[in-house]
Write a protein that holds these residues in place. Sequence first.
Motif, PDB file in Angstrom:
ATOM      1  N   CYS A 109       0.823  -1.208   0.000  1.00  0.00           N
ATOM      2  CA  CYS A 109       0.000   0.000   0.000  1.00  0.00           C
ATOM      3  C   CYS A 109       0.860   1.261   0.000  1.00  0.00           C
ATOM      4  O   CYS A 109       1.882   1.340   0.689  1.00  0.00           O
ATOM      5  N   HIS A 111       0.112   4.004   1.255  1.00  0.00           N
ATOM      6  CA  HIS A 111      -0.088   4.817   2.455  1.00  0.00           C
ATOM      7  C   HIS A 111       1.042   4.542   3.438  1.00  0.00           C
ATOM      8  O   HIS A 111       1.967   5.342   3.539  1.00  0.00           O
ATOM      9  N   THR A 112       0.998   3.414   4.126  1.00  0.00           N
ATOM     10  CA  THR A 112       2.117   3.105   5.031  1.00  0.00           C
ATOM     11  C   THR A 112       2.677   1.709   4.795  1.00  0.00           C
ATOM     12  O   THR A 112       3.444   1.205   5.616  1.00  0.00           O
ATOM     13  N   CYS A 128      -7.207  -2.001   1.219  1.00  0.00           N
ATOM     14  CA  CYS A 128      -6.137  -2.226   2.203  1.00  0.00           C
ATOM     15  C   CYS A 128      -6.766  -2.450   3.578  1.00  0.00           C
ATOM     16  O   CYS A 128      -7.595  -1.646   4.006  1.00  0.00           O
ATOM     17  N   HIS A 131      -6.109   0.782   6.765  1.00  0.00           N
ATOM     18  CA  HIS A 131      -6.874   2.032   6.929  1.00  0.00           C
ATOM     19  C   HIS A 131      -7.922   2.197   5.837  1.00  0.00           C
ATOM     20  O   HIS A 131      -8.464   3.279   5.657  1.00  0.00           O
TER      21      HIS A 131
HETATM   22  S1  FES Z   1      -1.495   1.287   4.894  1.00  0.00           S
HETATM   23 FE1  FES Z   1      -3.031   0.997   3.421  1.00  0.00          FE
HETATM   24  S2  FES Z   1      -4.544   2.425   3.924  1.00  0.00           S
HETATM   25 FE2  FES Z   1      -2.997   2.751   5.382  1.00  0.00          FE
END
Ligand code: FES
Length: 180
Positions: A109, A111-112, A128, A131
């Motif tokens: 992902c 994001h993180t 994901c 989050h």
């Molecule tokens: S790591 Fe995927 S939405 Fe935050």
Amino acid sequence: MKRRSFLIASSSLGAARWLDDPAHAARGDRSKPEVGDLLVYAFGEKAGQIIRPTEVTSEPTMAFPKGGDVVRSGSLHNQLMVVRVDEEALTSRMARYASGPIAVYSASCTHTGCEVNGWLDEEQLVVCPCHGSRFDLNNAAKVVLGPAMKPLAMLMIEADEEVIRIAGRFSRRIGPEPLG
Ligand code: FES
């Protein structure tokens, strides 16, 4: 369904199936994907077996690269999804990374860095579990719902009737953008 799946119900995710397996924590070889590697099933009854292009559907299959006898499964770079996309919807850039309707994306992902391993059948989106970011694999993994800001990376592949082979690099950085 191509492998063991789990149904969840949550107000934020809708009804998602896990494409991944809880046993995936047992990671193996940490080498990164290399040009010429073949793609194999990551989990389930067929784990380690070659994924044939004819077996790929619009529901993504979790995959690992395999070079020689080594299944590369121990790095974020090795978490892949193989999917059949709408060829007519491919942009010219996406078409360069795909092989006909077969496309391969990083499952890390943006994001993180969690593994994107949920599938929303009705919406035809991957989700994901960390989050809730959603990505449209039919549209170059564009973010449909954040908090992720960037699309998933595509991996350049070539496919013939028998195998899917890595043919180049990822389209962008794997996983989250660096802070700052
Ligand atoms: S790591 Fe995927 S939405 Fe935050």
